[in-house]
Each structure stands twice: as structure tokens, then as C-alpha cells.
Scaffold this motif. Structure first.
Motif, PDB file in Angstrom:
ATOM      1  N   ARG A   1      -6.027   3.391   6.022  1.00 30.86           N
ATOM      2  CA  ARG A   1      -5.835   4.302   7.154  1.00 30.86           C
ATOM      3  C   ARG A   1      -4.506   3.957   7.821  1.00 30.86           C
ATOM      4  NH1 ARG A   1      -7.240   9.220   9.283  1.00 30.86           N
ATOM      5  NH2 ARG A   1      -7.016   9.195  11.574  1.00 30.86           N
TER       6      ARG A   1
ATOM      7  N   THR B   1      -3.552   9.620   8.275  1.00 27.96           N
ATOM      8  CA  THR B   1      -4.335  10.014   7.086  1.00 27.96           C
ATOM      9  C   THR B   1      -4.994   8.776   6.500  1.00 27.96           C
ATOM     10  OG1 THR B   1      -2.503   9.700   5.541  1.00 27.96           O
ATOM     11  CG2 THR B   1      -2.733  11.891   6.565  1.00 27.96           C
ATOM     12  N   THR B   2      -6.016   9.029   5.677  1.00 31.37           N
ATOM     13  CA  THR B   2      -6.675   7.965   4.923  1.00 31.37           C
ATOM     14  C   THR B   2      -6.431   8.239   3.444  1.00 31.37           C
ATOM     15  OG1 THR B   2      -8.388   7.727   6.632  1.00 31.37           O
ATOM     16  CG2 THR B   2      -8.859   6.790   4.447  1.00 31.37           C
ATOM     17  N   PHE B   3      -5.903   7.257   2.722  1.00 30.99           N
ATOM     18  CA  PHE B   3      -5.558   7.468   1.314  1.00 30.99           C
ATOM     19  C   PHE B   3      -5.984   6.238   0.493  1.00 30.99           C
ATOM     20  CE2 PHE B   3      -2.038   5.521   3.517  1.00 30.99           C
ATOM     21  CZ  PHE B   3      -1.605   4.517   2.674  1.00 30.99           C
ATOM     22  N   PRO B   4      -6.245   6.431  -0.769  1.00 26.64           N
ATOM     23  CA  PRO B   4      -6.620   5.296  -1.622  1.00 26.64           C
ATOM     24  C   PRO B   4      -5.385   4.558  -2.126  1.00 26.64           C
ATOM     25  CG  PRO B   4      -6.794   7.312  -2.876  1.00 26.64           C
ATOM     26  CD  PRO B   4      -6.405   7.733  -1.484  1.00 26.64           C
ATOM     27  N   ALA B   5      -5.483   3.246  -2.210  1.00 25.31           N
ATOM     28  CA  ALA B   5      -4.377   2.431  -2.730  1.00 25.31           C
ATOM     29  C   ALA B   5      -4.938   1.072  -3.129  1.00 25.31           C
ATOM     30  CB  ALA B   5      -3.274   2.286  -1.700  1.00 25.31           C
TER      31      ALA B   5
ATOM     32  N   ARG C   1       2.311   9.538   5.562  1.00 27.83           N
ATOM     33  CA  ARG C   1       0.866   9.305   5.507  1.00 27.83           C
ATOM     34  C   ARG C   1       0.267   8.929   6.872  1.00 27.83           C
ATOM     35  NH1 ARG C   1      -1.135   8.946   0.379  1.00 27.83           N
ATOM     36  NH2 ARG C   1       0.373   8.684  -1.325  1.00 27.83           N
TER      37      ARG C   1
ATOM     38  N   PHE D   1      -9.466   1.836   0.487  1.00 26.23           N
ATOM     39  CA  PHE D   1      -9.076   2.969   1.335  1.00 26.23           C
ATOM     40  C   PHE D   1      -8.174   2.440   2.445  1.00 26.23           C
ATOM     41  CE2 PHE D   1     -12.984   4.457  -0.621  1.00 26.23           C
ATOM     42  CZ  PHE D   1     -12.631   5.743  -0.985  1.00 26.23           C
TER      43      PHE D   1
ATOM     44  N   ASP E   1       7.162   7.184   2.707  1.00 23.28           N
ATOM     45  CA  ASP E   1       5.741   7.389   2.406  1.00 23.28           C
ATOM     46  C   ASP E   1       4.885   6.985   3.587  1.00 23.28           C
ATOM     47  OD1 ASP E   1       6.414   8.242  -0.121  1.00 23.28           O
ATOM     48  OD2 ASP E   1       6.181   6.247  -1.044  1.00 23.28           O
TER      49      ASP E   1
ATOM     50  N   TYR F   1       0.825  -1.214   0.000  1.00 25.21           N
ATOM     51  CA  TYR F   1       0.000   0.000   0.000  1.00 25.21           C
ATOM     52  C   TYR F   1       0.856   1.260   0.000  1.00 25.21           C
ATOM     53  CZ  TYR F   1      -3.833  -3.165   1.108  1.00 25.21           C
ATOM     54  OH  TYR F   1      -4.754  -4.169   1.067  1.00 25.21           O
TER      55      TYR F   1
END
Length: 497
Positions: A129, A119-123, A116, A127, A112, A106
């Protein structure tokens, strides 16, 4: 609605199809939403179910701190994370993966991961967290990545079936309702249109069967109503016209019959006296008088023959002439009949050839008298038009339900005009096959009428060999078909009783 124009009915049908399918779809969607809300948290989890679990998981991670980096803490952590819809990965402070439920990358680099945190990010279509793992003495000990999807998920084993059923219903119902609406409303529209069309078709069949005593019971202020009204007017006008024509035809037939009867007696007297004078050996007469008497007798005989034909046609066209079948063997019947023409054929130097196929010696039933008249007329016509040295070819084929005859001669072929008019009354032929012997043009007309009376037909054509041909057929009954018909008649009689 049936009084509306067809264009308006079609438009209204389309509107009804669309509106009814939309209303049914809306009602189904409303019922689906209600059912979804009823099953929520019982059988189905909402789309944000796993996202809503994250605050509790983060609280547990903060509570455990750096102890979670130890692989021995894995079992305790998996009790907190819902494994059926969420993956996790535990990293140490250097960014190395320690353990987890997924090997998916991810984050590409340890930097990275640090960037991050919180934070919540798309991968990879999910989603993710990033939750920091903080130890009281050492500070940042690592991180936990929680990967989940925002979608409806089953809350139990049967939940996936409920989700699939709701999804299928939501997708399929608009199409199903649209097809059902099309079938229902187009069937109603077709029934409204088909009713007058069926009535018109039935009326057309009635006219074909020469029955004009019926009424079209259809009234509508649209195209079909106007068509039915126009058809009724046409039928009434045709009835008036045909009635007048039938009356004229009946009057003509009666007049012909009366005239033939009136001519029969004086012609018989003229012929009788002419023959008496010719046969009287004591009568003194000159050669000129004898020649005149011969001419009188010859033409009186022609007129008598014409009168007899006119009387027969009057009988043939009337309702009184009935078909009277008798038992006949076609082979012997035909051979005996052809023997009657041999003398005239020899005198004219004409060769007669006969080819009979099928079971010609089996007993069958048909009106032999009518068949003889047909053969007499066709053979007389063939002998008259076949030149000396020519040939008349007769082919007969006996089938289970009918007998077929083909009589061809080597005389002049039929012209186009002949083929169009040959079976018309008083037609005497084109120039190539012109009138010979003063015939009245009634023979082939009688052939066609008799063939029709016997359940058959007649036609004329030119063969590829250049021969002029008359073909006709008539129905026959075998003992088997006769017994079958008697049995049917008996059963119908029993049913009527």
C-alpha cells in the motif's frame, strides 16, 4: 450382510470406507472451524488482519505529515505499524529511501512510486500500500510503503503452534480417516470371509486325517455358503464311498486271511507227506516218481511261503500289529544280519559291501523284528536280481532321530513302470527285472508297510552309476529322547489329574 454376494459385499465395503471417511473429515473440519473462530484474535489473527490495520496507519501518517520524513520520527512510526507481520519503507519527495524495516525494491523507479500513490499493488509476493506523506505548506513530502501478506498469522507466541496444529489436522485427517476406515471395514469383511474359509480348511484337515464325522456349521445365501454346502455334499458322498470301500477292503482282508488259513493245513499235509515219501529209505519208487515228489515238495514250500506272507500282510494291515521297540546297537545288529546272506552271495558269486556311518555302536531303541523283515525282503530281492559277479552295496547312516538305509545292486535298473508300481501289492516287475523264482510280488509291499509302521518310509530309484536302489528309513529312540518322552508323558498325566 453375510448373505449378500461377495461382489455386493465388496462394493458396500468400498462405499462404507468412502462415506465414513468423508463424514469423519467433515466433522473434523467443522470442529476445526469452530476452534479457529474461538481462537481468532486470541491466539490467531485472521488473514486480513494487517490489511485491516492500514486505515489507522494512514490516519496517523496524515496526522504527522512531513515530520515522518525525518529519521527521528522512526520510533514513533514503528509504534503504530505492527512489525511482526508488516514491513514499511519511507521515501522523500525525490523518491529516495530515507529509512524503513525492509530493503526490498517494491517499486523500480521514483516515477512508479508517484504513479502508485493511494493504491494497493502486488510486489515480491506481498501486497503493498503506497500512502502519500503530505505537508501543509510544501505539498507532497514523500510516501510510505506498507508491505503485508493476506494469511493467517499468530496473535501470540503460542499462536504459531495452534496454526501449525490446525494446518496439520486439516491436511492429514482425510488420509488418516481413509486409512482407518480401510483397516476397520476390510477387517470386518475379511472376518466374514475368513470364517467359512477357516472352517473349510479345518474340514480339509479332518478329511486328510481320515475323519469324516463332522459337520460344516455355516449357512449363507452367497458364494461361500454354496461352496460350504458343496463341500458338505462332497464330504458326505466321500464318506459313503470310503465306507463302502473300507467295508470291501475289510472283507477282502478277512477273505484273504481266511483263505490263507484254509490253505495252510492242506499245504502242510501235502508238504509233510511229500517229505515223508522222499525221506523213507524203504519206499520203492522210480526216478520219475522221485522227480515228481521233488516238484511237489518244492511247489508246496513255495505255496506255504506265500500263505505265510499273506497271513503276515493281513496282520500288517490290521490294527493288531504294534511296534515293539527294544534296545539295539545298529552296527552289531547289521553285521550279524548281513552274515546270514554271505553263503547265498558266495554261491551266486555276488560281492556284498557295507558302509556304516554315524554312532552305530550307541544303544538305540526300535523294533528289531520289523527291521529284520525289511532287510530280509530287500536283500532277497537284491540277491535275486544281481547277476553273477555283481555287487550289492549297503550304506547305513545313523542319525540322532532315525536310521537310514540304502541298498543298491548292479542288476538291471528299474523301469519307469517299476518305479511307479514297485511297492504295490502283487506287482512282479517289468520284463528287465521280471519274476524269478515264482515270487508273488509282496516283498517290497511289506517293506513299505513296515517302514511306515516304524515311523519312516521307503522309496526306489536308479543311481547315477546305473545301480537299482531301495532306500528306507525308520525312527529310532536314544536314551535321551526316551527319557524326554517319558517325562512329557508324566507331565501330561499330572496335568490331566
Amino acid at each position: 450382510m453375510k448373505d449378500k454376494p461377495l461382489k455386493s459385499q465388496i462394493r458396500l465395503t468400498i462405499v462404507l470406507i468412502v462415506v465414513s471417511s468423508l463424514l469423519a473429515t467433515i466433522v473434523t473440519y467443522a470442529a476445526g472451524i469452530w476452534l479457529f473462530s474461538y481462537l481468532l484474535y486470541k491466539k490467531i489473527n485472521p488473514a486480513n488482519y494487517y490489511e485491516a490495520q492500514i486505515p489507522g496507519i494512514e490516519a496517523y501518517i496524515r496526522e504527522q505529515g512531513g515530520a515522518l520524513i525525518d529519521p527521528a520520527a522512526r520510533e514513533r512510526l514503528e509504534r503504530v505499524i505492527p512489525r511482526d507481520g508488516m514491513d514499511y519503507q519511507v521515501f522523500d519527495a525525490a523518491g529516495n529511501r530515507v529509512y524503513g524495516s525492509s530493503d526490498a525494491a517494491y517499486v523500480a523507479q521514483p516515477e512508479d512510486l508517484i504513479r502508485r500513490l493511494n493504491t494497493t499493488f502486488p510486489a515480491r509476493g506481498r501486497f503493498v500500500r503506497a500512502v502519500p506523506v503530505v505537508s501543509g505548506q510544501d505539498g507532497l513530502s514523500g510516501a510510505v510503503l506498507l508491505a503485508y501478506e493476506l494469511k493467517v498469522s499468530p496473535a501470540s507466541d503460542s499462536g504459531r503452534y495452534w496454526i501449525a496444529a490446525l494446518l496439520i489436522v486439516m491436511i492429514a485427517t482425510p488420509f488418516i480417516y481413509f486409512v482407518l476406515a480401510i483397516l476397520f471395514f476390510t477387517k470386518r469383511f475379511a472376518a466374514r470371509v475368513n470364517k467359512p474359509l477357516q472352517m473349510l480348511m479345518a474340514a480339509a484337515r479332518q478329511i486328510k486325517n481320515k475323519n469324516l464325522d463332522f459337520e460344516l456349521d455355516y449357512r449363507a445365501d452367497n458364494e461361500l455358503g454354496r461352496l460350504s454346502a458343496a463341500f458338505s455334499e462332497m464330504k458326505d458322498e466321500l464318506k459313503r464311498s470310503l465306507s463302502a470301500q473300507w467295508r470291501m477292503e475289510e472283507e477282502r482282508r478277512s477273505m484273504t486271511e481266511a483263505l490263507a488259513h484254509d490253505l495252510k493245513t492242506p499245504l502242510s499235509l501235502i508238504l509233510g507227506y511229500a517229505e515223508a515219501l522222499l525221506d523213507d529209505p524203504e519206499a520203492a519208487r522210480t526216478a520219475k516218481q522221485a522227480r515228481y515228489l521233488d516238484i511237489i515238495r518244492e511247489n508246496a514250500e513255495k505255496c506255504s511261503a506265500l500263505v505265510r506272507r499273506m497271513l503276515y500282510i493281513a496282520e500288517l494291515e490290521g490294527p493288531g500289529l504294534q511296534v515293539r521297540p527294544v534296545e539295539v546297537r545298529i552296527g552289531p545288529f547289521l553285521r550279524q544280519k548281513l552274515s546270514h546272506y554271505e553263503l547265498e552271495a558266495r554261491q551266486r558269486r555276488i560281492r556284498i559291501e557295507a558302509d556304516i556311518r554315524g554312532d552305530a555302536d550307541a544303544p538305540v531303541r526300535f523294533d528289531a523284528e520289523m527291521a529284520e523283515r525289511i532287510l530280509d525282503n530287500v536283500m532277497t530281492n537284491s540277491l535275486e536280481h544281481t547277476p553273477p559277479g555283481g555287487r550289492i552295496r549297503i550304506a547305513v547312516r545313523v542319525r540322532p532321530d532315525r536310521a537310514e538305509y540304502e541298498i543298491c545292486n548292479t542288476g538291471p535298473p528299474f523301469s519307469k513302470k517299476d518305479l511307479e508300481n514297485l511297492f504295490r501289492r502283487f506287482y512282479r516287475g517289468a520284463e528287465a527285472r521280471g519274476s524269478k523264482g515264482g515270487h508273488a510280488g509282496l516283498g517290497l509291499y511289506i517293506v513299505r508297510q513296515l517302514a511306515a509302521k516304524m515311523g519312516g518310509a521307503a522309496r526306489a530309484y536308479n543311481a547315477e552309476t546305473g545301480e537299482a536302489c531301495i532306500a528306507f528309513h525308520h525312527a529310532i529312540e536314544t536314551p535321551q529322547t526316551s527319557s524326554a518322552r517319558r517325562e512329557e508323558a508324566r507331565q501330561e498325566g499330572c496335568a490331566d489329574e
